[in-house]
Design an enzyme around this catalytic site. Structure first.
Site, PDB file in Angstrom:
ATOM      1  N   HIS A   1      46.478  31.106  47.996  1.00  0.00           N
ATOM      2  CA  HIS A   1      47.555  31.750  46.979  1.00  0.00           C
ATOM      3  C   HIS A   1      47.258  31.566  45.633  1.00  0.00           C
ATOM      4  O   HIS A   1      47.269  32.442  44.639  1.00  0.00           O
ATOM      5  CB  HIS A   1      48.936  30.809  47.362  1.00  0.00           C
ATOM      6  N   GLU A   2      46.733  30.303  45.280  1.00  0.00           N
ATOM      7  CA  GLU A   2      46.297  29.799  43.989  1.00  0.00           C
ATOM      8  C   GLU A   2      45.136  30.477  43.602  1.00  0.00           C
ATOM      9  O   GLU A   2      44.704  30.874  42.415  1.00  0.00           O
ATOM     10  CB  GLU A   2      46.140  28.422  43.636  1.00  0.00           C
TER      11      GLU A   2
ATOM     12  N   HIS B   1      45.733  33.854  41.933  1.00  0.00           N
ATOM     13  CA  HIS B   1      46.273  33.422  40.606  1.00  0.00           C
ATOM     14  C   HIS B   1      44.706  33.442  39.551  1.00  0.00           C
ATOM     15  O   HIS B   1      44.382  33.921  38.630  1.00  0.00           O
ATOM     16  CB  HIS B   1      46.979  32.055  40.219  1.00  0.00           C
TER      17      HIS B   1
ATOM     18  N   GLU C   1      51.908  37.034  40.252  1.00  0.00           N
ATOM     19  CA  GLU C   1      52.334  36.527  41.667  1.00  0.00           C
ATOM     20  C   GLU C   1      52.083  37.650  42.850  1.00  0.00           C
ATOM     21  O   GLU C   1      51.710  37.284  43.943  1.00  0.00           O
ATOM     22  CB  GLU C   1      53.906  36.265  41.708  1.00  0.00           C
TER      23      GLU C   1
END
Lengths: 496, 496
Positions: free
Chosen positions: A260-261, A264, A290
């Site tokens: 997930h990160e 980003h 996101e």
């Protein structure tokens, strides 16, 4: 006019520099700073925020914008986008007194260690005064904008610009209508995912986190990955990317959080370099941000093609847990639909309801329908209503997220907006790269990274989030592809 | 006047906040930042430095100082000290253009990764352009002060305020005259210190570093200890103390380095809390800072009483190296006098010559007697002359220290000034705490910490370094106690 443009850019470079310094300090606060340092940090960041605000609202900014207004009509140029964006930011900022701006940031920093303690002791009352202070300051912030039909719009706009509460509410209403029965249909208590709980040594998790980030692709001299309490991504610019994760020795959730990160981080890395000291060079919105993280976490990271490639590595890393587990059972386990307490650990199907709950509660507080002392009860009732589960304590309920402590009220909606948009983007990528799943099965991610850079990241903040999405996919936000994706992936019947 | 004082303090609080943010960013750069981030960091810190400078040199600062000048005559009060110090800083700052200030900090940040690379490749030519740029900017900086008899005074004053090059030269001349024959007399090639080289596992070193910091005494919620390339102490204020050390798996040098940085950290922790957002609340000077670090490193950390208490812990931690080594042999080993290449690894007797060499070379460059391309040769010649050793490569010679890369030209002298002052302070402590050695033998450090807090740290930057030393010890700087200490400790004959 060339002079005015240069002057404006110099001024905005300073504003951007201070903003970026604030991001490094925030990263530091959440990963490195000795806890007692909060007191200093509140002073320091309030001073920076004050200076940043004063630079932006200075009469000279307005004068330069007036002089340059002619450029704003060019729909595509960097300078046109810069004038439009700066005008918008300026008009918002001039309404807000510097003292209030500084106070908001100070209160947020001071609230954080209180939240950490309150959560660890599951003691909402300990956190309540700090939360009340944060909400009270947002009330004063909203008042700066005069009489508005929808006070929550003011908060939302700071995280997802140019999107109204009404628009979000409409999308979320559609999702809610579909998700509640879908969860009932898809929840699968029979799937065995017991192998996902047990012993996952933290050093092994750290190795695997670094490995997957390396596999997805990054530049080692520009990234770092650190442990923290509540995972986030930050950094100081395209060449200083910092992602974090939280290691829990009983699960491998950190692995999904890292993917997930990574999403980003990749977005931050591929932002337009030629605009890097201008507001247009930043990320578009938290929703678009996101969409990138959810894409890597879910559409890549919970997919069959990815685990086809990667599962033996996971088995080698956690032999005690996974040696005897077949790939199909593993994939079923990591995709098990099961209402649960913690948003960041939720599966793809139930996730949305966690966000909708927060989006509604925030509005209830802002509109005076729920008093802050009653928030834990209101939270628990909605958890029961939406996910059918009882909250055993506030640490696993209303205290679970850091956002309200850090003054990020109006932020949560962007998680679900981003999730919805991630599927729209993914479907466009599948059209443009027909072999995408084959590439993922072979552990190849360069084409995917490049597509995202070319169609999403390179726009930075030149356009509104919806215009950015439209340029990437041809459409603005739409819940249907996301719902269709869930039904297809999880094998639900035709929707009601 | 009360109003003017409040206004001045508010302005100085901002200046101090930005200064402290700069310290956190500098810590981050040296411990955490991805290497490629230097480019952003140079922009960001230049912007902060620019804003800080503009706040200080603003006409309003001068007006407030004029209005408050009456307070300056009070020799003891906080406000009197604040006006005197701010007047001094203001008068210096107004002479320097903001662009030059920003450029100096930018060049220093950009030079650092170049130095890291040049040192690792032992390639002075790679570093030369960045070093020339730093010196050239200092030349322009000196020019801001008009015709001065001693250009180097301008640089020195930024690190050791109110001390002139001539004064330092006189002290160093006395030291040099005594140290060169003392080294010849005391160098002891016969002492066996071979057990100090071998295998010192880094995780064991880390444990021992944390243990000794805990033993000396610190507040765990306010400190952190990290590895770095070139050890330093930093932090954001009395409640955010960050010390660093460098672990080398073949030696236990990190242990002494940690005690050294502890001394800096304790000073930072015990600075006056009621002045913390004012310039008077900072450390007095780098010389006074160093008196604290050298005191813990040498007067505590290389003493018999300390090792009487601690040696079994060191043996338990490094059994392979120390199990069979007797305490007396260990103490002789860590105090062996032996000319060597690297300043931060030098013993107490030879250390001073490393500093004097740098102090002289800096003046030679500033005064045009040595051109920068000739620095390596000049360095090597002096090393031969002062310590009788040949420098095998620039990594172990002119490239060994980070200071010139970070623009800290004029800094080195403070190391030896601090070392000299540390002995003056120690002798006063021995008078005031007759049982000090007994306490150290029992592992008790509270009285020592408190004495330093009460007699040195609590003054912050209210007074000049020499006035601070006078208040602590009754005398200003004097090389004789230091030389007498060396002779007594190392058992030399009566000085020539």
């Amino acid at each position: 006019m060339a002079d005015a443009l240069t002057q404006l850019k110099q001024r905005l470079a300073k504003v951007t520099d201070i903003e970026r310094v604030g991001r490094v300090l925030s990263w530091d606060q959440q990963t490195m700073m000795p806890p007692a340092g909060s007191r200093h940090r509140a002073d320091h960041v309030a001073t920076l925020r004050r200076i940043q605000h004063e630079l932006l609202v200075d009469g000279e900014t307005g004068r330069l914008l007036d002089e340059l207004q002619g450029l704003a009509t060019d729909p595509d140029s960097d300078d046109g986008a810069l004038i439009r964006l700066t005008r918008r930011e300026y008009e918002k900022a001039v309404r807000v007194p510097t003292d209030l701006r500084a106070e908001m940031v100070r209160a947020a920093i001071e609230a954080r260690p209180i939240w950490v303690k309150a959560r660890s002791e599951s003691d909402f009352e300990l956190f309540r005064p700090a939360l009340e202070r944060n909400y009270e300051l947002r009330e004063r912030y909203i008042e700066c904008f005069g009489n508005v039909d929808e006070p929550y719009d003011i908060l939302l706009d700071d995280f997802e610009p140019e999107m109204t509460t009404a628009e979000v509410r409409e999308i979320f209403a559609e999702l809610k209508t579909e998700l509640i029965p879908l969860i009932a249909e898809l929840r699968n208590d029979a799937v065995d995912d017991s192998f996902l709980r047990g012993s996952f040594p933290i050093d092994a998790q750290e190795r695997l986190a670094k490995e997957v980030v390396g596999l997805f692709g990054y530049r080692p001299d520009t990234w770092r990955l650190d442990p923290t309490e509540h995972p986030f991504a930050s950094g100081a610019g395209v060449d200083d990317i910092r992602i974090t994760t939280h290691y829990d020795s009983e699960t491998m959730k950190s692995f999904f959080s890292t993917m997930h990160e990574y999403g980003h981080g990749l977005y931050s890395q591929q932002l337009p370099r030629h605009l890097e000291r201008l507001p247009t060079g930043g990320p578009c919105s938290l929703g678009i941000h996101e969409s990138q993280s959810r894409l890597w976490e879910n559409l890549v990271g919970r997919s069959r093609p990815f685990w086809h490639f990667f599962y033996t590595r996971a088995q080698e890393t956690f032999p005690r847990q996974l040696r005897t587990v077949e790939l199909d059972d593993f994939i079923a386990g990591i995709n098990r639909v099961q209402p649960s307490l913690i948003r960041i650990k939720a599966d793809e199907v139930t996730y949305g309801m966690h966000v909708i709950l927060r989006f509604e509660l925030e509005q209830d507080v802002v509109n005076g329908r729920v008093a802050i002392p009653d928030l834990p009860d209101a939270w628990n009732e909605k958890m029961h209503e939406y996910l059918g589960i009882d909250v055993p304590n506030d640490a696993q309920g209303v205290l679970q997220d850091t956002h309200w402590a850090s003054g990020s009220i109006g932020y949560f909606a962007t998680y679900l907006l981003g999730t919805v948009m991630s599927v729209q983007i993914w479907q466009k990528i599948l059209e443009d790269i027909p072999d995408l799943e084959g590439q993922i099965e072979r552990g190849e991610f360069a084409a995917l990274r490049d597509w995202l850079g070319e169609h999403v990241h390179r726009y930075g903040r030149k356009f509104s989030p919806q215009e950015t999405l439209r340029r990437a996919t041809g459409a603005t936000i739409d819940a249907k592809p996301y719902l269709a994706y869930l039904r297809e992936k999880y094998g639900a019947g035709v929707a009601a």
